[in-house]
Design a protein around this motif. Sequence first.
Motif, PDB file in Angstrom:
ATOM      1  N   THR A  10     -12.577 -20.797  15.327  1.00  0.00           N
ATOM      2  CA  THR A  10     -13.390 -20.910  14.120  1.00  0.00           C
ATOM      3  C   THR A  10     -14.849 -21.087  14.511  1.00  0.00           C
ATOM      4  OG1 THR A  10     -12.976 -23.292  14.009  1.00  0.00           O
ATOM      5  CG2 THR A  10     -11.504 -21.856  12.746  1.00  0.00           C
ATOM      6  N   GLY A  11     -15.730 -20.652  13.597  1.00  0.00           N
ATOM      7  CA  GLY A  11     -17.154 -20.751  13.877  1.00  0.00           C
ATOM      8  C   GLY A  11     -17.952 -19.832  12.992  1.00  0.00           C
ATOM      9  N   GLY A  12     -19.101 -19.384  13.466  1.00  0.00           N
ATOM     10  CA  GLY A  12     -19.984 -18.517  12.706  1.00  0.00           C
ATOM     11  C   GLY A  12     -19.470 -17.093  12.643  1.00  0.00           C
ATOM     12  N   PRO A  13     -20.193 -16.228  11.943  1.00  0.00           N
ATOM     13  CA  PRO A  13     -19.758 -14.840  11.807  1.00  0.00           C
ATOM     14  C   PRO A  13     -19.491 -14.135  13.131  1.00  0.00           C
ATOM     15  CG  PRO A  13     -21.543 -15.298  10.275  1.00  0.00           C
ATOM     16  CD  PRO A  13     -21.422 -16.499  11.159  1.00  0.00           C
ATOM     17  N   GLU A  14     -20.173 -14.571  14.188  1.00  0.00           N
ATOM     18  CA  GLU A  14     -20.037 -13.898  15.481  1.00  0.00           C
ATOM     19  C   GLU A  14     -18.645 -14.050  16.101  1.00  0.00           C
ATOM     20  OE1 GLU A  14     -21.459 -18.060  16.084  1.00  0.00           O
ATOM     21  OE2 GLU A  14     -22.116 -16.393  14.831  1.00  0.00           O
ATOM     22  N   VAL A  15     -17.804 -14.945  15.574  1.00  0.00           N
ATOM     23  CA  VAL A  15     -16.448 -15.066  16.139  1.00  0.00           C
ATOM     24  C   VAL A  15     -15.559 -13.895  15.723  1.00  0.00           C
ATOM     25  CG1 VAL A  15     -16.630 -17.580  16.187  1.00  0.00           C
ATOM     26  CG2 VAL A  15     -15.474 -16.472  14.241  1.00  0.00           C
ATOM     27  N   LEU A  16     -15.985 -13.129  14.715  1.00  0.00           N
ATOM     28  CA  LEU A  16     -15.183 -11.995  14.243  1.00  0.00           C
ATOM     29  C   LEU A  16     -15.370 -10.809  15.177  1.00  0.00           C
ATOM     30  CD1 LEU A  16     -16.034 -12.192  10.423  1.00  0.00           C
ATOM     31  CD2 LEU A  16     -13.996 -13.092  11.577  1.00  0.00           C
ATOM     32  N   ARG A  17     -14.286 -10.094  15.459  1.00  0.00           N
ATOM     33  CA  ARG A  17     -14.361  -8.905  16.298  1.00  0.00           C
ATOM     34  C   ARG A  17     -13.334  -7.893  15.817  1.00  0.00           C
ATOM     35  NH1 ARG A  17     -10.582  -9.322  20.784  1.00  0.00           N
ATOM     36  NH2 ARG A  17      -9.343 -11.238  20.556  1.00  0.00           N
ATOM     37  N   VAL A  18     -13.596  -6.628  16.070  1.00  0.00           N
ATOM     38  CA  VAL A  18     -12.702  -5.543  15.676  1.00  0.00           C
ATOM     39  C   VAL A  18     -11.912  -5.099  16.911  1.00  0.00           C
ATOM     40  CG1 VAL A  18     -12.548  -3.218  14.708  1.00  0.00           C
ATOM     41  CG2 VAL A  18     -14.319  -4.796  13.898  1.00  0.00           C
ATOM     42  N   VAL A  19     -10.575  -5.099  16.777  1.00  0.00           N
ATOM     43  CA  VAL A  19      -9.708  -4.655  17.864  1.00  0.00           C
ATOM     44  C   VAL A  19      -8.793  -3.562  17.328  1.00  0.00           C
ATOM     45  CG1 VAL A  19      -9.776  -6.920  18.973  1.00  0.00           C
ATOM     46  CG2 VAL A  19      -7.936  -6.411  17.359  1.00  0.00           C
ATOM     47  N   GLU A  20      -8.078  -2.923  18.242  1.00  0.00           N
ATOM     48  CA  GLU A  20      -7.099  -1.917  17.850  1.00  0.00           C
ATOM     49  C   GLU A  20      -5.708  -2.384  18.228  1.00  0.00           C
ATOM     50  OE1 GLU A  20      -7.897   2.030  19.124  1.00  0.00           O
ATOM     51  OE2 GLU A  20      -9.647   2.239  17.813  1.00  0.00           O
ATOM     52  N   GLU A  21      -4.757  -2.144  17.318  1.00  0.00           N
ATOM     53  CA  GLU A  21      -3.371  -2.530  17.558  1.00  0.00           C
ATOM     54  C   GLU A  21      -2.478  -1.691  16.655  1.00  0.00           C
ATOM     55  OE1 GLU A  21      -2.888  -6.404  14.681  1.00  0.00           O
ATOM     56  OE2 GLU A  21      -3.861  -6.736  16.623  1.00  0.00           O
ATOM     57  N   PRO A  22      -1.169  -1.671  16.891  1.00  0.00           N
ATOM     58  CA  PRO A  22      -0.283  -0.879  16.028  1.00  0.00           C
ATOM     59  C   PRO A  22      -0.371  -1.330  14.576  1.00  0.00           C
ATOM     60  CG  PRO A  22       0.844  -1.543  18.042  1.00  0.00           C
ATOM     61  CD  PRO A  22      -0.461  -2.291  18.024  1.00  0.00           C
ATOM     62  N   ALA A  23      -0.196  -0.372  13.674  1.00  0.00           N
ATOM     63  CA  ALA A  23      -0.302  -0.674  12.243  1.00  0.00           C
ATOM     64  C   ALA A  23       0.828  -1.557  11.742  1.00  0.00           C
ATOM     65  CB  ALA A  23      -0.339   0.626  11.446  1.00  0.00           C
ATOM     66  N   GLY A  24       1.979  -1.524  12.391  1.00  0.00           N
ATOM     67  CA  GLY A  24       3.115  -2.324  11.960  1.00  0.00           C
ATOM     68  C   GLY A  24       3.974  -1.577  10.960  1.00  0.00           C
ATOM     69  N   ASP A  25       5.253  -1.864  10.962  1.00  0.00           N
ATOM     70  CA  ASP A  25       6.200  -1.204  10.060  1.00  0.00           C
ATOM     71  C   ASP A  25       6.674  -2.183   9.000  1.00  0.00           C
ATOM     72  OD1 ASP A  25       6.214   1.272  11.449  1.00  0.00           O
ATOM     73  OD2 ASP A  25       7.511   0.367  12.972  1.00  0.00           O
ATOM     74  N   PRO A  26       6.837  -1.724   7.766  1.00  0.00           N
ATOM     75  CA  PRO A  26       7.312  -2.626   6.710  1.00  0.00           C
ATOM     76  C   PRO A  26       8.780  -2.973   6.889  1.00  0.00           C
ATOM     77  CG  PRO A  26       7.110  -0.388   5.878  1.00  0.00           C
ATOM     78  CD  PRO A  26       6.561  -0.366   7.270  1.00  0.00           C
ATOM     79  N   GLY A  27       9.116  -4.225   6.647  1.00  0.00           N
ATOM     80  CA  GLY A  27      10.505  -4.668   6.663  1.00  0.00           C
ATOM     81  C   GLY A  27      11.120  -4.541   5.282  1.00  0.00           C
ATOM     82  N   PRO A  28      12.327  -5.034   5.100  1.00  0.00           N
ATOM     83  CA  PRO A  28      12.974  -4.975   3.783  1.00  0.00           C
ATOM     84  C   PRO A  28      12.105  -5.611   2.701  1.00  0.00           C
ATOM     85  CG  PRO A  28      14.538  -5.645   5.463  1.00  0.00           C
ATOM     86  CD  PRO A  28      13.193  -5.645   6.122  1.00  0.00           C
ATOM     87  N   GLY A  29      11.917  -4.889   1.600  1.00  0.00           N
ATOM     88  CA  GLY A  29      11.127  -5.407   0.495  1.00  0.00           C
ATOM     89  C   GLY A  29       9.631  -5.345   0.689  1.00  0.00           C
ATOM     90  N   GLU A  30       9.172  -4.717   1.774  1.00  0.00           N
ATOM     91  CA  GLU A  30       7.741  -4.681   2.072  1.00  0.00           C
ATOM     92  C   GLU A  30       7.169  -3.271   1.958  1.00  0.00           C
ATOM     93  OE1 GLU A  30       7.203  -8.345   5.254  1.00  0.00           O
ATOM     94  OE2 GLU A  30       7.591  -6.335   6.039  1.00  0.00           O
ATOM     95  N   VAL A  31       5.848  -3.212   1.846  1.00  0.00           N
ATOM     96  CA  VAL A  31       5.129  -1.937   1.857  1.00  0.00           C
ATOM     97  C   VAL A  31       4.010  -2.027   2.868  1.00  0.00           C
ATOM     98  CG1 VAL A  31       5.665  -1.381  -0.547  1.00  0.00           C
ATOM     99  CG2 VAL A  31       3.573  -2.650  -0.028  1.00  0.00           C
ATOM    100  N   ARG A  32       3.703  -0.881   3.474  1.00  0.00           N
ATOM    101  CA  ARG A  32       2.506  -0.813   4.322  1.00  0.00           C
ATOM    102  C   ARG A  32       1.419  -0.101   3.543  1.00  0.00           C
ATOM    103  NH1 ARG A  32       3.384   2.068   9.791  1.00  0.00           N
ATOM    104  NH2 ARG A  32       3.003   3.964   8.571  1.00  0.00           N
ATOM    105  N   ILE A  33       0.226  -0.673   3.559  1.00  0.00           N
ATOM    106  CA  ILE A  33      -0.895  -0.164   2.773  1.00  0.00           C
ATOM    107  C   ILE A  33      -2.000   0.287   3.720  1.00  0.00           C
ATOM    108  CG2 ILE A  33      -2.642  -0.730   1.039  1.00  0.00           C
ATOM    109  CD1 ILE A  33      -0.665  -3.047   0.211  1.00  0.00           C
ATOM    110  N   ARG A  34      -2.441   1.524   3.549  1.00  0.00           N
ATOM    111  CA  ARG A  34      -3.637   2.017   4.241  1.00  0.00           C
ATOM    112  C   ARG A  34      -4.832   1.591   3.397  1.00  0.00           C
ATOM    113  NH1 ARG A  34      -6.473   6.425   3.240  1.00  0.00           N
ATOM    114  NH2 ARG A  34      -4.774   7.462   2.126  1.00  0.00           N
ATOM    115  N   LEU A  35      -5.561   0.615   3.882  1.00  0.00           N
ATOM    116  CA  LEU A  35      -6.620  -0.004   3.089  1.00  0.00           C
ATOM    117  C   LEU A  35      -7.840   0.899   2.979  1.00  0.00           C
ATOM    118  CD1 LEU A  35      -6.028  -3.478   4.581  1.00  0.00           C
ATOM    119  CD2 LEU A  35      -6.110  -3.074   2.125  1.00  0.00           C
ATOM    120  N   GLU A  36      -8.347   1.023   1.754  1.00  0.00           N
ATOM    121  CA  GLU A  36      -9.575   1.774   1.496  1.00  0.00           C
ATOM    122  C   GLU A  36     -10.782   0.858   1.386  1.00  0.00           C
ATOM    123  OE1 GLU A  36      -8.533   5.478  -1.199  1.00  0.00           O
ATOM    124  OE2 GLU A  36      -7.689   3.625  -2.030  1.00  0.00           O
ATOM    125  N   ALA A  37     -10.590  -0.338   0.848  1.00  0.00           N
ATOM    126  CA  ALA A  37     -11.700  -1.274   0.680  1.00  0.00           C
ATOM    127  C   ALA A  37     -11.154  -2.687   0.558  1.00  0.00           C
ATOM    128  CB  ALA A  37     -12.522  -0.924  -0.564  1.00  0.00           C
TER     129      ALA A  37
END
Length: 331
Positions: A10-37
């Motif tokens: 935790t801390g200031g805005p600078e603690v945030l970073r963008v990484v890449e990882e698998p999108a993940g698969d939905p389990g039972p009762g779940e949906v995966r959403i490609r976020l637009e905004a």
Amino acid sequence: MARVVVFDETGGPEVLRVVEEPAGDPGPGEVRIRLEASAVNRLDELTRSGASPMPVRLPHARLGCEGTGIIDALGEGVDGFGVGDAVLITAVPDMTSNGTYADYTVLPAARVVKRPAGLAPAKAAALWVAYSTAYGALVEKAKMRPGDTVLITAASGTVGLAAIQIANQIGAVPIAVTRRTAKKDGLLAAGAAAVIATDQDDLAKAASLHTGGAGADIVLDSVMGPGLADLAAAAKRFTGTLVTVGWLDPRPAPYPSNAITTHRYMSFEHTLDPAAVRRIAAFLFAGLRTGALDPAVDRVFALEEIVEAHRYLESGRQAPGKIIVTGGTST
């Protein structure tokens, strides 16, 4: 691979970073959403900085409690949705695990509703948290009715502006409270019946003037702090209702005991209840159709600019409206 914003401390805005990882698969009762905004909310800032009472799962915590996008995968047993449906996210109760600052998120299908046709992604991302909070506090909790006078603090904030519009949609009388006289004209243009600027006006006297001496039927407060006592004094004695929905002032705020009804409202009280979500959606979508409700967008940042977006939020320079972060699948 997909982009996601994470933080390891935790801390200031600078603690945030963008990484890449698998999108993940939905389990039972779940949906995966490609976020637009996604929207940047004060709750996000409090969580990132360590000021929120909510637990944060560190390291590699995610962030973002609000967003909109397209369903691109369904888990087993999901009914009522299909791949390609545009949806709004109604609740991310553990955003440090599956927050919306990302290209994708996986959520229970019960946490999304179909997005109204024609609602642009940026406006859609600005809708749910502010408007469901104002609706839940005013309609579900305070039982706002036509003709009620409603005193709204932090009125130029996103919840305050939503509350002004919702009060007008019901036929109530919204009285905006702001700290700066310079914001009066803008709040009147936004639909406030009257504006009290506390850098110039005495709150209790002005509230009495604008309510014919009776006091406000409902007080909606996003600030808390020691000023809560003055707000309570501006409410109608014995029959008034005070609902608090935020804590912009971190100083102690003892609840008043002057014979009014008080509520501490948290939006998850209703956004985790499927029946309440249906009522909220019906009300908000009707307001969108008639034009009574119109979510405002201040500024749009790219996902890679998330640090700048949080710095902008903390600067206090933003105009009325939500700060939006755009999604989109990385290549």
